[in-house]
Scaffold this motif. Structure first.
Motif, PDB file in Angstrom:
ATOM      1  N   TYR A   1       0.826  -1.208   0.000  1.00 35.16           N
ATOM      2  CA  TYR A   1       0.000   0.000   0.000  1.00 35.16           C
ATOM      3  C   TYR A   1       0.860   1.258   0.000  1.00 35.16           C
ATOM      4  O   TYR A   1       0.529   2.262  -0.641  1.00 35.16           O
ATOM      5  CB  TYR A   1      -0.921   0.001   1.218  1.00 35.16           C
ATOM      6  CG  TYR A   1      -1.972  -1.082   1.188  1.00 35.16           C
ATOM      7  CD1 TYR A   1      -2.674  -1.379   0.021  1.00 35.16           C
ATOM      8  CD2 TYR A   1      -2.268  -1.822   2.329  1.00 35.16           C
ATOM      9  CE1 TYR A   1      -3.635  -2.372  -0.008  1.00 35.16           C
ATOM     10  CE2 TYR A   1      -3.239  -2.816   2.309  1.00 35.16           C
ATOM     11  CZ  TYR A   1      -3.912  -3.085   1.140  1.00 35.16           C
ATOM     12  OH  TYR A   1      -4.870  -4.075   1.117  1.00 35.16           O
TER      13      TYR A   1
ATOM     14  N   ASP B   1      -1.443   6.634   3.570  1.00 36.78           N
ATOM     15  CA  ASP B   1      -1.571   5.642   2.511  1.00 36.78           C
ATOM     16  C   ASP B   1      -2.516   4.523   2.935  1.00 36.78           C
ATOM     17  O   ASP B   1      -3.298   4.024   2.132  1.00 36.78           O
ATOM     18  CB  ASP B   1      -0.205   5.022   2.188  1.00 36.78           C
ATOM     19  CG  ASP B   1       0.705   5.957   1.414  1.00 36.78           C
ATOM     20  OD1 ASP B   1       0.186   6.778   0.644  1.00 36.78           O
ATOM     21  OD2 ASP B   1       1.934   5.879   1.594  1.00 36.78           O
ATOM     22  N   VAL B   2      -2.402   4.116   4.202  1.00 34.20           N
ATOM     23  CA  VAL B   2      -3.149   2.965   4.685  1.00 34.20           C
ATOM     24  C   VAL B   2      -3.400   3.124   6.180  1.00 34.20           C
ATOM     25  O   VAL B   2      -2.599   3.751   6.887  1.00 34.20           O
ATOM     26  CB  VAL B   2      -2.375   1.643   4.398  1.00 34.20           C
ATOM     27  CG1 VAL B   2      -0.985   1.678   4.991  1.00 34.20           C
ATOM     28  CG2 VAL B   2      -3.135   0.415   4.885  1.00 34.20           C
TER      29      VAL B   2
ATOM     30  N   CYS C   1     -12.496   5.789   5.085  1.00 31.42           N
ATOM     31  CA  CYS C   1     -11.263   5.412   4.380  1.00 31.42           C
ATOM     32  C   CYS C   1     -11.502   5.352   2.878  1.00 31.42           C
ATOM     33  O   CYS C   1     -10.664   5.826   2.082  1.00 31.42           O
ATOM     34  CB  CYS C   1     -10.746   4.077   4.896  1.00 31.42           C
ATOM     35  SG  CYS C   1     -10.021   4.156   6.552  1.00 31.42           S
ATOM     36  N   ARG C   2     -12.634   4.791   2.489  1.00 33.91           N
ATOM     37  CA  ARG C   2     -12.933   4.690   1.064  1.00 33.91           C
ATOM     38  C   ARG C   2     -13.075   6.078   0.445  1.00 33.91           C
ATOM     39  O   ARG C   2     -12.542   6.354  -0.632  1.00 33.91           O
ATOM     40  CB  ARG C   2     -14.215   3.874   0.876  1.00 33.91           C
ATOM     41  CG  ARG C   2     -14.580   3.596  -0.565  1.00 33.91           C
ATOM     42  CD  ARG C   2     -15.687   2.561  -0.644  1.00 33.91           C
ATOM     43  NE  ARG C   2     -16.890   2.970   0.079  1.00 33.91           N
ATOM     44  CZ  ARG C   2     -17.320   2.400   1.203  1.00 33.91           C
ATOM     45  NH1 ARG C   2     -16.628   1.421   1.762  1.00 33.91           N
ATOM     46  NH2 ARG C   2     -18.424   2.808   1.777  1.00 33.91           N
TER      47      ARG C   2
ATOM     48  N   LYS D   1      -6.285   3.143   1.977  1.00 37.46           N
ATOM     49  CA  LYS D   1      -6.483   1.701   2.061  1.00 37.46           C
ATOM     50  C   LYS D   1      -6.713   1.302   3.524  1.00 37.46           C
ATOM     51  O   LYS D   1      -6.119   1.886   4.437  1.00 37.46           O
ATOM     52  CB  LYS D   1      -5.271   0.957   1.518  1.00 37.46           C
ATOM     53  CG  LYS D   1      -5.022   1.185   0.022  1.00 37.46           C
ATOM     54  CD  LYS D   1      -6.163   0.639  -0.807  1.00 37.46           C
ATOM     55  CE  LYS D   1      -5.878   0.772  -2.288  1.00 37.46           C
ATOM     56  NZ  LYS D   1      -7.007   0.248  -3.121  1.00 37.46           N
TER      57      LYS D   1
ATOM     58  N   HIS E   1      -6.617  -1.882   6.117  1.00 37.54           N
ATOM     59  CA  HIS E   1      -6.158  -3.244   6.384  1.00 37.54           C
ATOM     60  C   HIS E   1      -6.596  -3.655   7.788  1.00 37.54           C
ATOM     61  O   HIS E   1      -6.543  -2.855   8.723  1.00 37.54           O
ATOM     62  CB  HIS E   1      -4.629  -3.312   6.283  1.00 37.54           C
ATOM     63  CG  HIS E   1      -4.062  -4.609   6.778  1.00 37.54           C
ATOM     64  ND1 HIS E   1      -4.151  -5.788   6.062  1.00 37.54           N
ATOM     65  CD2 HIS E   1      -3.399  -4.917   7.937  1.00 37.54           C
ATOM     66  CE1 HIS E   1      -3.565  -6.762   6.751  1.00 37.54           C
ATOM     67  NE2 HIS E   1      -3.109  -6.268   7.889  1.00 37.54           N
TER      68      HIS E   1
ATOM     69  N   ASP F   1      -9.672  -3.617   2.584  1.00 35.94           N
ATOM     70  CA  ASP F   1      -8.933  -3.971   1.366  1.00 35.94           C
ATOM     71  C   ASP F   1      -8.149  -5.265   1.540  1.00 35.94           C
ATOM     72  O   ASP F   1      -7.891  -5.967   0.560  1.00 35.94           O
ATOM     73  CB  ASP F   1      -7.983  -2.825   0.990  1.00 35.94           C
ATOM     74  CG  ASP F   1      -8.740  -1.563   0.598  1.00 35.94           C
ATOM     75  OD1 ASP F   1      -9.289  -1.535  -0.515  1.00 35.94           O
ATOM     76  OD2 ASP F   1      -8.800  -0.633   1.420  1.00 35.94           O
ATOM     77  N   SER F   2      -7.772  -5.575   2.757  1.00 39.09           N
ATOM     78  CA  SER F   2      -7.062  -6.825   3.046  1.00 39.09           C
ATOM     79  C   SER F   2      -7.255  -7.153   4.518  1.00 39.09           C
ATOM     80  O   SER F   2      -7.548  -6.279   5.336  1.00 39.09           O
ATOM     81  CB  SER F   2      -5.573  -6.713   2.706  1.00 39.09           C
ATOM     82  OG  SER F   2      -4.974  -5.632   3.392  1.00 39.09           O
TER      83      SER F   2
ATOM     84  N   GLY G   1      -7.056 -10.994   0.208  1.00 40.62           N
ATOM     85  CA  GLY G   1      -7.339  -9.753  -0.510  1.00 40.62           C
ATOM     86  C   GLY G   1      -7.759 -10.067  -1.926  1.00 40.62           C
ATOM     87  O   GLY G   1      -8.128 -11.209  -2.248  1.00 40.62           O
TER      88      GLY G   1
ATOM     89  N   PHE H   1      -3.699  -8.445  -5.762  1.00 37.52           N
ATOM     90  CA  PHE H   1      -3.009  -8.115  -4.519  1.00 37.52           C
ATOM     91  C   PHE H   1      -2.281  -9.336  -3.974  1.00 37.52           C
ATOM     92  O   PHE H   1      -1.101  -9.268  -3.583  1.00 37.52           O
ATOM     93  CB  PHE H   1      -4.025  -7.575  -3.507  1.00 37.52           C
ATOM     94  CG  PHE H   1      -3.463  -7.299  -2.140  1.00 37.52           C
ATOM     95  CD1 PHE H   1      -2.892  -6.077  -1.844  1.00 37.52           C
ATOM     96  CD2 PHE H   1      -3.523  -8.263  -1.128  1.00 37.52           C
ATOM     97  CE1 PHE H   1      -2.375  -5.812  -0.578  1.00 37.52           C
ATOM     98  CE2 PHE H   1      -3.020  -8.005   0.133  1.00 37.52           C
ATOM     99  CZ  PHE H   1      -2.446  -6.777   0.404  1.00 37.52           C
TER     100      PHE H   1
END
Length: 405
Positions: free
Chosen positions: A128, A184-185, A212-213, A218, A220, A245-246, A265, A269
């Motif tokens: 990510y 980033d995440v 977050c979306r 991202k 996790h 996302d994961s 994921g 990914f």
């Protein structure tokens, strides 16, 4: 001056502030047993604490069966009954079918078995960060990444941690919106171990996913104890994971396998995650013993977790009725919780050993000082170890810690 008694309100207020205090340097005994194995006998010639624990008929914590040879035999017999072959670097029916099974259970396209959760989560965060370019990771201050991995996210991957929330509650959507720098995440632990297994409400969790979306961040999940969270939400694992996302899950904690984890994921990914697993040195020549140890017990353990959670509710209420201690959280949300009480760690450990010898119940792994002198904490978790002991008897066994030596 003799210490005064805390009233219930004071004690509860302290508990809200003190979760995680067992992380202080120099604790007399860690909340979970991670030290090197002790000698076969203690200095006085009696059984070691490890032997005491293994000899107990019941335990208020999770732990190994103490018969490792039998476990290896059981794994081999299970593989033979299933008619399964081995794998080569993860390529084999047992490993690949288990990866697909866990991915489907959690609502994702694909999964990759990892030797450790640390490896799996670092891989996700690195991917990510590479895609986002900022190299920033939003974390709870008690995150595995912050406390338990020797700064591997920074040292190995050049990532920067942005702590999002206060210690005393889980990460919320507002923490992401108000982060001190772009992210980033975000890695979110469900449930938060150092808060006694606390979780966001369903509405809070959905708002976090949505935020977050909307912000292009991202999301996790550190799902080391995700299995224990399902009864609280009353939804399928796929519904809980939808919007992440994961997700990483562990197989040695609640499931009780020999080791291993899974990162799930999207298909692309996971394809890239496999490359990173190789780069990390995690593409073991044969993974099947770890996978089999998880696969052969997963269904049975997942079916028992709702009962464990109900038992934890009964036990914590029985404990909380005693004004000499407090429970966090209350009401309990999973089968994991923390107990705060007054005492000295070494003296309480001696009492624990006495209870083990006289009553055959292992009531805690260890006791850690908090930031308030005289107050210690311990972590308990209801599991298979309490099968032979009723809820009231379990609470009474723990309360024997407060008896005079």
């Amino acid at each position: 001056m003799a210490p005064r008694d805390f009233n219930r309100g004071e004690f509860l207020a302290l508990a809200g502030l003190l979760a995680g205090s067992s992380l202080l340097r120099g604790t007399a005994e860690a909340a979970a047993p991670k030290a090197a194995p002790p000698p076969k006998k203690d200095a006085a010639g009696g059984p070691t604490r490890e032997q005491l624990r293994r000899d107990c008929r019941a335990a208020l914590v999770l732990g190994s069966s103490g018969n490792e040879g039998a476990e290896l035999s059981r794994v081999g017999e299970w593989v033979q009954r299933q008619g399964l072959g081995t794998d080569v670097y993860g390529n084999g029916e047992l490993v690949q079918s288990f990866e697909k099974r866990i991915a489907g259970l959690l609502g994702f396209e694909d999964g990759c078995f990892m030797p450790t959760g640390t490896m799996g989560q670092l891989i996700a965060l690195r991917m990510y960060a590479d895609a986002g370019g900022r190299r920033t990771v939003g974390l709870h201050p008690s995150s595995h990444h912050v406390l338990h991995e020797n700064d591997s996210y920074s040292v190995l991957h050049g990532l920067r941690a942005v702590q999002l929330s206060p210690w005393a509650r889980p990460v919320l959507a507002s923490d992401v919106r108000e982060a001190r720098e772009p992210l980033d995440v975000v890695s979110v632990e469900l449930p938060v171990r150092w808060l006694g297994g606390q979780l966001q409400t369903w509405e809070q969790l959905e708002e976090l996913k949505r935020t977050c979306r909307e912000q292009g961040v991202k999301l996790h999940m550190d799902g080391a104890r995700l299995w224990e969270s399902q009864p609280f939400y009353g939804r399928s694992y796929a519904d809980i994971c939808r919007g992440f996302d994961s997700v990483y899950v562990s197989f040695y904690k609640m499931v009780g396998a020999m080791g291993g984890a899974m990162l799930v994921g999207g298909r692309d990914f996971i394809r890239t995650a496999r490359v990173w697993r190789h780069r990390h040195g995690g593409n073991l020549f044969q993974l099947w013993p770890y996978v089999a140890s998880a696969a052969m017990r997963l269904d049975e353990v997942l079916a028992r977790i709702p009962g464990y959670v109900q038992r934890a509710k009964a036990i914590t209420e029985a404990l909380a009725a005693d004004s000499r201690l407090t429970v966090l959280p209350r009401p309990v949300q999973t089968n994991l919780f923390r107990v705060f009480l007054r005492g000295d760690p070494a003296a309480l450990a001696a009492q624990r050993d006495r209870i083990a010898r006289e009553h055959g119940v292992w009531v805690a792994h260890g006791f850690s000082p908090t930031r308030v002198p005289g107050i210690v904490e311990t972590e308990l978790q209801v599991g298979e170890g309490l099968t032979s002991l009723g809820d009231a008897d379990a609470a009474r066994a723990f309360l024997r810690l407060l008896e005079q030596a």
